[in-house]
Scaffold this active site. Sequence first.
Site, mmCIF file in Angstrom:
data_model
loop_
_atom_site.group_PDB
_atom_site.id
_atom_site.type_symbol
_atom_site.label_atom_id
_atom_site.label_comp_id
_atom_site.label_asym_id
_atom_site.label_seq_id
_atom_site.Cartn_x
_atom_site.Cartn_y
_atom_site.Cartn_z
ATOM 1 N N LYS A 176 38.473 43.266 45.182
ATOM 2 C CA LYS A 176 39.521 43.580 44.216
ATOM 3 C C LYS A 176 40.511 44.568 44.831
ATOM 4 C CE LYS A 176 36.453 41.453 41.727
ATOM 5 N NZ LYS A 176 36.438 40.092 41.270
HETATM 6 C C1 LIG Z 1 34.862 39.954 40.547
HETATM 7 C C2 LIG Z 1 34.808 39.492 39.145
HETATM 8 C C3 LIG Z 1 33.761 39.849 38.286
HETATM 9 C C4 LIG Z 1 32.554 40.601 38.778
HETATM 10 O O1 LIG Z 1 32.840 41.876 39.223
HETATM 11 P P1 LIG Z 1 31.665 42.760 39.866
HETATM 12 O O2 LIG Z 1 32.231 44.144 39.866
HETATM 13 O O3 LIG Z 1 31.429 42.230 41.241
HETATM 14 O O4 LIG Z 1 30.479 42.632 38.988
HETATM 15 C C5 LIG Z 1 33.807 39.446 36.975
HETATM 16 N N1 LIG Z 1 34.845 38.714 36.497
HETATM 17 C C6 LIG Z 1 35.864 38.337 37.283
HETATM 18 C C7 LIG Z 1 36.976 37.536 36.711
HETATM 19 C C8 LIG Z 1 35.878 38.698 38.636
HETATM 20 O O5 LIG Z 1 36.874 38.290 39.425
#
Ligand SMILES: *Cc1c(COP(=O)(O)O)cnc(C)c1O
Length: 370
Positions: A176
């Site tokens: 992210k």
């Molecule tokens: C990356 C992501 C998640 C999960 O995030 P984590 O912090 O790795 O648990 C959930 N929803 C979406 C849309 C994502 O892109």
Amino acid sequence: MIPDLGEEEAQAAADAIRSGWVAQGPRVARFETEFAAAVGGGHGVAVSSCTTGLHLALVLLGLGPGDEVIVPSLSFIATANAVRYVGATPVFADVELATGNLTVETIDAVRTGRTRAVIAVHQGGVPFDTVALRKAADDWGVALVEDAACAAGSMAYGRPAGAEAGIAAWSFHPRKLITTGEGGMVTVASADDATRLKRLREHGMNVSAADRHASKQPVIEAYLETAFNYRMTDIQAAVGLVQLGKLSALVKQRRQLAARYQSLLADINGLIAIRDPAYGQTNYQSFWVLLDGFPVGRDEVLAELARKGVSARRGIMAAHLEPAYADVTPGPLPVTERITRESLILPLHHKLTEADQDHITGVLRELATR
Ligand SMILES: *Cc1c(COP(=O)(O)O)cnc(C)c1O
């Protein structure tokens, strides 16, 4: 995605370690306040990931067996999994082609008397129509949870994505925009909800371990409900605070690179690049292109890019096509299936150069003439 981590983050993590506060402590509290302020207010509750944040959001809403929660199949699988963690049933809704997001119509098409909540995803950073979905959810009497995993720095109707929330969950995974290694945040409008979430992430304790250790008086905690250990560490929060300071510059740079991609791709037939929706701005967490009459199939495009040294990725996954959801028979999801099979995500990170972009779009231009 290449995380923009440097000496400052390393120093901040080292400072946290030297301070002796390595578990959830004062840096987590600061990160919660500063992050919530940066994404439009409300209260921040730091957690171990966006996935655990989504889980807690559904626990907070009191959902369980027999309840239906509408989610897009077109999302990272954690969105649907969170629904199953509380024993509720995920119901997959389709998305619109232009943004990859749920709409009032696609939600309404699968809504039943048992629908208790919708988890709407800001797909790859592209904001969903927050005003339309908020209004519809209120009219229907269902809760709206924002999966804002990818949406830090995205805007809708002049406000940060996530701000419309009753409740939003964010991710700081290295894929992210800003990262703490692993980590997440829940933002909520109500102070009472924040208090309950803080309890839920910490074993159901009525006083946090950090407050207990900081107190000069002996404090005997009580465990008010069966809950979880979903805490973030102060080492992570120290890194997160530095990262948060970079967010607006990162978004600005990504938007410039995305605009350049869009102009380079404009004259290539059969490719549709993701753009801002009319009501907002994406942070371009994912810059995806949809094949639309392109002469070469998606997987071949990826293979050719790889041969030319470009690591593009397949588009956003669709949970209903995975073995974990083989027992679910959703209604028709034609747009979801089209996007997941016919889109790819081009490299976009803080080290991407104009020469890289020229090379990448050059490969696509050459393929377009085959
Ligand atoms: C990356 C992501 C998640 C999960 O995030 P984590 O912090 O790795 O648990 C959930 N929803 C979406 C849309 C994502 O892109």
